[in-house]
Design an enzyme around this catalytic site. Structure first.
Site, PDB file in Angstrom:
ATOM      1  CG  ASP A   8      -1.596   1.268   1.494  1.00 21.43           C
ATOM      2  OD1 ASP A   8      -2.309   1.731   0.589  1.00 21.43           O
ATOM      3  OD2 ASP A   8      -1.417   1.838   2.597  1.00 21.43           O
ATOM      4  CG  ASP A  10      -1.621   7.767   0.480  1.00 21.34           C
ATOM      5  OD1 ASP A  10      -1.122   8.894   0.638  1.00 21.34           O
ATOM      6  OD2 ASP A  10      -1.983   7.330  -0.631  1.00 21.34           O
TER       7      ASP A  10
END
Length: 271
Positions: A8, A10
Site C-alpha cells: 500500500d 499512503d
C-alpha cells in the site's frame, strides 16, 4: 519462498509528508536484486502512480484505484473494472444526507464539485490534482469509483445509506478514517493481486504484503506473509489479529522490517 511483495502507499510506504524515504527506496531495490517482484497497490489514480513510478525509476507492477486497474511493469493495462451506470447514476445524482465531499474518478482523472485545497496536500509531490465540474452533469457510463471524504462518524452513517440504496451492486470500504470508497462489486486489492499472480504464475502463498487500512484487508488476508502497520486503522488489526504489527510509517517501518527480513530471515522481528 517470497517471489512477490505488494505495498500500500499512503500510511504504509509513504511517510506522513507523502514522500518515499531513502531507506524505503533502498529496501525496495534490495528486493528487486533478489528477483522479488514489486507491486504498488493503492487507492490513488493510475495517472498519478505512473508518474511516481517513472520519477523514482521503480520497476513495479501497479494496482491502482483500489483494484479497479492493473498495469504491468511496462505500463500495459491488463485489467479494468468500472461501476455500472445503474450504480453511478444514483451516486452522482442523488442528494445524500452527508456533509462529506464527493470525488469521482475515471480514466481521465479526478473530479469534484468544489475546491478543497487541503486534500491536495497528499498529492503535493506528484502534482496530481482534481478538476472542478458540475457533478450532476457528469457522464455515468465510465466512472471507475466514487469517494466521499469527511468525518468518520458522518461517513459511517453514509455507508448505511449507500448500502441500503446499492446493496450488492457495489463494494464499500474505508481507504482511510476520513475516506469512504464506492467500488465495483468484488473489486479490491486482494482480488487484483490474485489476478496479477495468476497471470504471472505466482502463488499467493509466495507473496508478502503491507498495509494500514480496511481497503488492504483482502490483500493482507490472502497472501502467505501479511504485515500490518503500527499506524493502521484499529478495525484492520481487529479483523486480522493473526498478522504481525510493525512500526509507524513516519519512521519508514517497512524498510526496517524488510532489512531485518533480508539479513536475518530466520530470526523473529521486533518493532
Amino acid at each position: 519462498m517470497v517471489r512477490l511483495a505488494a505495498f500500500d502507499m499512503d500510511g504504509t510506504l509513504l511517510m506522513p509528508d507523502h514522500r518515499l524515504g531513502e531507506a524505503t527506496l533502498t529496501a525496495l531495490a534490495r528486493l528487486r536484486d533478489r528477483d522479488i517482484a514489486l507491486v504498488l497497490a493503492t487507492g490513488r489514480h493510475a495517472l498519478e502512480m505512473q508518474h511516481i513510478v517513472s520519477t523514482l525509476a521503480l520497476d513495479a507492477f501497479l494496482i491502482a484505484g483500489n483494484g479497479t486497474r492493473i498495469h504491468t511493469q511496462e505500463g500495459e493495462v491488463v485489467h479494468r473494472q468500472d461501476l455500472t451506470a445503474d450504480v453511478a447514476e444514483p451516486l452522482l445524482r442523488q442528494a445524500w444526507d452527508t456533509k462529506a465531499s464527493m470525488h469521482i474518478f475515471n480514466d481521465d482523472g479526478w473530479f469534484t464539485g468544489r475546491a478543497l485545497p487541503a486534500l491536495l496536500q497528499a498529492h503535493v509531490y506528484s502534482g496530481f490534482s482534481y478538476q472542478i465540474v458540475d457533478v450532476k452533469h457528469m457522464s455515468t457510463d465510465r466512472v471507475t469509483k466514487v469517494c466521499f471524504c469527511g468525518e468518520h462518524e458522518d461517513l459511517l452513517r453514509l455507508k448505511t445509506q449507500l448500502h441500503e440504496a446499492l446493496g450488492e451492486r457495489a463494494h464499500l470500504c474505508f481507504s482511510g478514517v476520513d475516506c469512504l470508497e464506492v467500488l465495483p462489486p468484488g473489486c479490491n486489492k486482494g482480488a487484483a493481486l490474485a489476478a496479477l499472480c495468476e497471470r504471472s504464475g505466482i502463488s499467493l502463498a509466495d507473496c508478502m504484503a503491507f498495509g494500514d487500512a480496511m481497503n488492504d484487508r483482502e490483500m493482507l488476508g490472502s497472501v502467505g506473509h501479511g504485515v500490518i502497520m503500527g499506524n493502521a486503522m484499529p478495525q484492520l488489526i481487529a479483523e486480522l489479529p493473526h498478522l504481525p504489527v510493525i512500526g509507524h510509517c513516519r519512521s519508514q517501518a517497512v524498510s526496517h522490517y524488510l532489512t531485518h527480513w533480508l539479513d536475518n530471515p530466520h530470526q523473529p522481528y521486533s518493532p
